[in-house]
Write a protein that holds these residues in place. Sequence first.
Motif, PDB file in Angstrom:
ATOM      1  N   CYS A 103     -17.747  35.956 -22.860  1.00  0.00           N
ATOM      2  CA  CYS A 103     -17.340  37.582 -22.580  1.00  0.00           C
ATOM      3  C   CYS A 103     -18.827  38.493 -23.291  1.00  0.00           C
ATOM      4  CB  CYS A 103     -16.071  37.312 -22.784  1.00  0.00           C
ATOM      5  SG  CYS A 103     -14.763  37.085 -21.423  1.00  0.00           S
ATOM      6  N   VAL A 177     -17.814  48.842 -14.459  1.00  0.00           N
ATOM      7  CA  VAL A 177     -16.816  48.842 -14.122  1.00  0.00           C
ATOM      8  C   VAL A 177     -15.867  47.007 -14.019  1.00  0.00           C
ATOM      9  CG1 VAL A 177     -14.381  47.370 -12.030  1.00  0.00           C
ATOM     10  CG2 VAL A 177     -15.313  50.085 -12.055  1.00  0.00           C
ATOM     11  N   TRP A 178     -17.230  46.041 -13.874  1.00  0.00           N
ATOM     12  CA  TRP A 178     -17.349  44.125 -14.442  1.00  0.00           C
ATOM     13  C   TRP A 178     -17.424  44.510 -15.482  1.00  0.00           C
ATOM     14  CZ3 TRP A 178     -15.249  40.375 -13.703  1.00  0.00           C
ATOM     15  CH2 TRP A 178     -15.507  39.281 -13.441  1.00  0.00           C
ATOM     16  N   SER A 181     -14.436  45.071 -17.765  1.00  0.00           N
ATOM     17  CA  SER A 181     -13.765  43.689 -17.395  1.00  0.00           C
ATOM     18  C   SER A 181     -13.810  42.489 -18.220  1.00  0.00           C
ATOM     19  CB  SER A 181     -13.582  43.599 -15.888  1.00  0.00           C
ATOM     20  OG  SER A 181     -13.357  45.043 -15.084  1.00  0.00           O
ATOM     21  N   LEU A 182     -15.196  42.388 -17.888  1.00  0.00           N
ATOM     22  CA  LEU A 182     -16.010  41.743 -19.497  1.00  0.00           C
ATOM     23  C   LEU A 182     -15.194  41.631 -20.765  1.00  0.00           C
ATOM     24  CD1 LEU A 182     -18.976  40.854 -17.381  1.00  0.00           C
ATOM     25  CD2 LEU A 182     -17.049  38.729 -17.871  1.00  0.00           C
ATOM     26  N   VAL A 184     -13.150  43.765 -21.827  1.00  0.00           N
ATOM     27  CA  VAL A 184     -11.561  43.228 -22.055  1.00  0.00           C
ATOM     28  C   VAL A 184     -11.087  42.256 -22.344  1.00  0.00           C
ATOM     29  CG1 VAL A 184      -9.238  43.847 -20.811  1.00  0.00           C
ATOM     30  CG2 VAL A 184     -10.780  45.681 -20.303  1.00  0.00           C
ATOM     31  N   GLY A 185     -11.756  41.433 -21.792  1.00  0.00           N
ATOM     32  CA  GLY A 185     -11.867  40.147 -22.211  1.00  0.00           C
ATOM     33  C   GLY A 185     -11.747  39.098 -23.812  1.00  0.00           C
TER      34      GLY A 185
END
Length: 345
Positions: A103, A177-178, A181-182, A184-185
Amino acid sequence: MAEPLPTADGVKENKLWKWVFAVSGILITLVIYGVLQEKIMRVPYGVNKEYFKYSLFLVFCNRITTSAVSAGSLVASKKALDPVAPVYKYCLVSVTNILTTTCQYEALKYVSFPVQTLAKCAKMIPVMIWGTFIMQKKYKGFDYLVAFLVTLGCSIFILFPAGTDFSPYGKGRENTVWGISLMVGYLGFDGFTSTFQDKLFKGYDMEIHNQIFYTTLCSCVLSLTGLIFQGHLLLAVDFVYRHNDCFLDIVLLSTVATASQFFISYTIRTFGALTFAAIMTTRQLVSIMLSCIWFGHPLSWEQWIGAIIVFGSLYSKTFWKKVSPAPTPPQQTENGSSSPLKGIP
């Protein structure tokens, strides 16, 4: 005849040199690591301007290097290579650690290194959540306040960029956004990894190199399997074969990643988690500044405010605990830093 006891001045001087060794080791290796990972994932190679896209290959190279070095350390020190804990527990740490690192590398395709580095400061939030569920730990109101301020500062930094920061994998502006999101992962998996490692280390009489060896060995097998199933192994090998400078970058990346783990383990064992936290905060600040200068990332005034909030909160947390009249025992750190693999890149 008994040897004379060391003098107070000698002890202080010896501790000072150990501190210099630990700080310089962590800062140098991790700052170089940060610059290299951004260069590999975001800067094109060769006359055709090709981008390296195989994040899992970087994980594999890092882990196989660390596994070999840790095995050599165990053999050289004549310590047993037998696993102390059940192998499946090492594998669980390996799976979440691979997801964490993947990630991290993938996020660099969509967000700049300063954004990623500052977002990493928010890892105390998932660590606190996992610590509550896995370790049944209790946290003070001040810890929650710091977590809130760090989250606020990170949010400001991410939401108010200075113009466009080019991403080779997004159209025009970064695909925030993506990328977020990564991240956050990354934070979620990293929080679980460090907390479970903390529990594993406390539950077994385990030597540092033993945990590093078996965790990274499992990571080697898992990352290699993933590369084969994705069909990326030969593509990655072909890329580094055609681009010698990329090959050298990956070799250096794996080297400093391995060296940093041993500096981190040494620092935590010698000076404790609070000193380690202060060093890592400084490292993140230095990495952001160096990245902005080296790769030309602009920062808006809102981002400067966000960075000040984040680093001010983290330093306040560190120094507050140092002057606290009732410090927490070193083995009961609520940020999970007591784990020897906490900072595994």
